[in-house]
Design an enzyme around this catalytic site. Sequence first.
Site, mmCIF file in Angstrom:
data_model
loop_
_atom_site.group_PDB
_atom_site.id
_atom_site.type_symbol
_atom_site.label_atom_id
_atom_site.label_comp_id
_atom_site.label_asym_id
_atom_site.label_seq_id
_atom_site.Cartn_x
_atom_site.Cartn_y
_atom_site.Cartn_z
ATOM 1 C CG ASP A 284 -2.211 0.869 0.906
ATOM 2 O OD1 ASP A 284 -2.163 1.686 -0.026
ATOM 3 O OD2 ASP A 284 -3.207 0.746 1.634
HETATM 4 C C1 NOJ Z 1 -4.143 3.870 -0.004
HETATM 5 C C2 NOJ Z 1 -5.320 2.983 0.257
HETATM 6 O O1 NOJ Z 1 -5.164 2.337 1.511
HETATM 7 C C3 NOJ Z 1 -5.541 1.928 -0.810
HETATM 8 O O2 NOJ Z 1 -6.762 1.282 -0.573
HETATM 9 C C4 NOJ Z 1 -5.505 2.544 -2.171
HETATM 10 O O3 NOJ Z 1 -5.729 1.551 -3.143
HETATM 11 C C5 NOJ Z 1 -4.175 3.218 -2.373
HETATM 12 N N1 NOJ Z 1 -3.979 4.263 -1.375
HETATM 13 C C6 NOJ Z 1 -4.026 3.824 -3.769
HETATM 14 O O4 NOJ Z 1 -4.866 4.895 -3.925
#
Ligand code: NOJ
Length: 765
Positions: A284
């Site tokens: 993430d």
């Molecule tokens: C952080 C989020 O936790 C995740 O769900 C998301 O896909 C990513 N950012 C990319 O935007």
Amino acid sequence: MKKLCLLGLLVSLASQVALADTSAAAVQLQEKKAFVDKLLGQMTQDEKIGQLRLISIGPEMPREKIREEIAAGRIGGTFNSRTAPENRPMQDAAMRSRLKIPMFFAYDTIHGNRTIFPIGLGMASSWDMQAIAKVGRTSAIEAAADSLDMTFAPMVDIARDPRWGRTSEGFGEDTYLTSKIGKVMVRSFQGSSPANPDSIMAIVKHFALYGAVEGGRDYNTVDMSLPKMYNDYLPPYRAAIDAGAGGVMVALNSINGVPATSNTWLMNDLLRKEWGFNGVTISDHGAIQELIRHGVARDGREAAKLAIKAGIDMSMNDTLYGEELPGLLKSGEVSQAELDQAVREVLGAKYDMGLFKDPYVRIGKAENDVPDYYADSRLHRDAARDVARRGLVLLENREQTLPLKKSGTIALVGPLADAPIDMMGSWAADGKPVHSVTVREGLRRAIGDKAQLVYAKGSNITGDKAMFDYLNFLNFDAPEIVNDPRPASVLIDEAVKAAQGADVVVAVVGESRGMSHESSSRTTLEIPAVQRDLIKALKATGKPLVLVLMNGRPLSIGWEREQADAILETWFSGTEGGNAIADVLFGDYNPSGKLPITFPRSVGQIPMYYNHMRIGRPFTPGKPGNYTSQYFEEPNGPLYPFGYGLSYTDFSVSPLTLSSKTLKKGDSLQASVKVKNTGKRDGETVVQLYVQDVAASMSRPVKELKNFQKILLKAGEERTVTFRISEDDLKFYNSQLKYAAEAGEFNVQVGLDSESVQQQSFELL
Ligand code: NOJ
């Protein structure tokens, strides 16, 4: 005899076809492996490391610089750039790189891409797999048409603490329902193959257990027993992977002290070895860097080392792999084989997305670019309205307040009655507020000139300045919520005046979308005070009061329930939400949604979910509470249970019958009820099957959803609904993590919500 022979022939034909299928799949796999290995053999170390880099394209990124990096083989994919004219120059740059390895373009297409469908909880409330497949397919078609190859979805984190803002994104509290939806989403995003021009690769997230962050506070730690993980929290990820999800996004939280991002057990032992996953894993946002703050890495070097060793292939928007892997490889702390394995998985995903065959498979040719990507004509409004109506849940309807008549005067009030941004909910991809049909607009269109609609805002979302500032910080493009500067009493007076002159009042209240978002955890589940003041004033007018709720988590609305004559839960219902809500309010569509998550009475009851473990001193309604497990200052049990939702018609359920009182392992039995539509309207309902293991080697939940059927019954129609129960439905992971069904007694319950059920029992031999 003849019949038998024919059957034999069919069986043998079928097995030949199956064999041919498997061998075709095996050949394809061989071809893929050979392709990837050959390419890997030609890559320099820098090019390999470059493939592991996934960057976010934002307004702050100089495009020229990005293209240079791509052409030098230093970027593997992007996210957040989302139209062909944006992505083509980047793919052109990749085609100028030494090995011409294509880029992929990803985006958070979570509940729609341009056409926004209801948020996860809304989709789940439909309990309608065809409707959910429509969301996945339409999203994929729109995203692919815009040049996207990959989505960071589905999000299948089980959420049992509604303080967590991301509860809105998932499919609720239940393992079975979430697994089923996760599977459907993966299949519909990817179609028959993620290589298809109108498919996108599904990246299931957030692996793992993100929904169980302590206290519902986002990014917090998770501490959980292995049986609970295996029985309740892990199956949805597994289901999505078994359905073919091309990738996994790794969670930001730690699990029993070890961050998911550096968790070798999670990503190697469980995901790859036990589950046989061989797709791509993506960290993430910034998660590798965060290993330092988790306190498991001394510095960036150690963080990169831990992540790659644990099995993180791509690093999302952090620079550590690029900076640290060369040194780590040189010193031998990271082996060539470890690097190659990560690169292999990235190249494999690109192969699966069809990008090596045609890097422009979704970008297309410049001459076919769309003149206006944001044109209304590109939206799938019919699909959005259809799905949105199915996800609305009727919570109360006293004296048949609903449906409303399209006559007289309707007062429409509330801070969310005309809120195009909120309609879309969080993670609204490329949805544009200007496309949203608000409740005001939906009602206006529905009544035409048959009735009068009087609108007054009535209150702001919140009267709390700090909360207001917080919510507006979340949107960089526009004010997320607009504050009406007039004093609260003036706003209320205006609404009361509108109500006094009307036959019925519809108040649209709840949360702004930012209140149920990433990092938006709450300490209370109440509707903000200024809105409650509005409800109180409206109630005092004595007019019939309909509450239309917009929110991304269960709210504790015990007080509101007493004020309102009817309550419709609409979550954040998307681009066509206003039309869908009007359809239900006026009875052009009979509501059939059921809650995928329990509504607690108060925040103090959390965690509250229907399938909790059995205990030694359960609270028993009707018996004295002393020395039982309870809270003594308020009624126990949920405000609205899991699986609950009303209709404009009534249904009766006959006593449950079982085809046998015993079940042999490997066999199955049938549980049947007759469901009758006893009202005057056609309507749909969800017949739910729950099972309880009466005595096992460890305590088991009071009940668990094992199946359901959504059925449409005409007024007066009766139908027998039959469920097949087999040994598989009774299996669980015991304290040694052995997955098996244990012989003994089981209770079977069937009903139209998790509480009002018919029960029978049988013995597993
Ligand atoms: C952080 C989020 O936790 C995740 O769900 C998301 O896909 C990513 N950012 C990319 O935007």
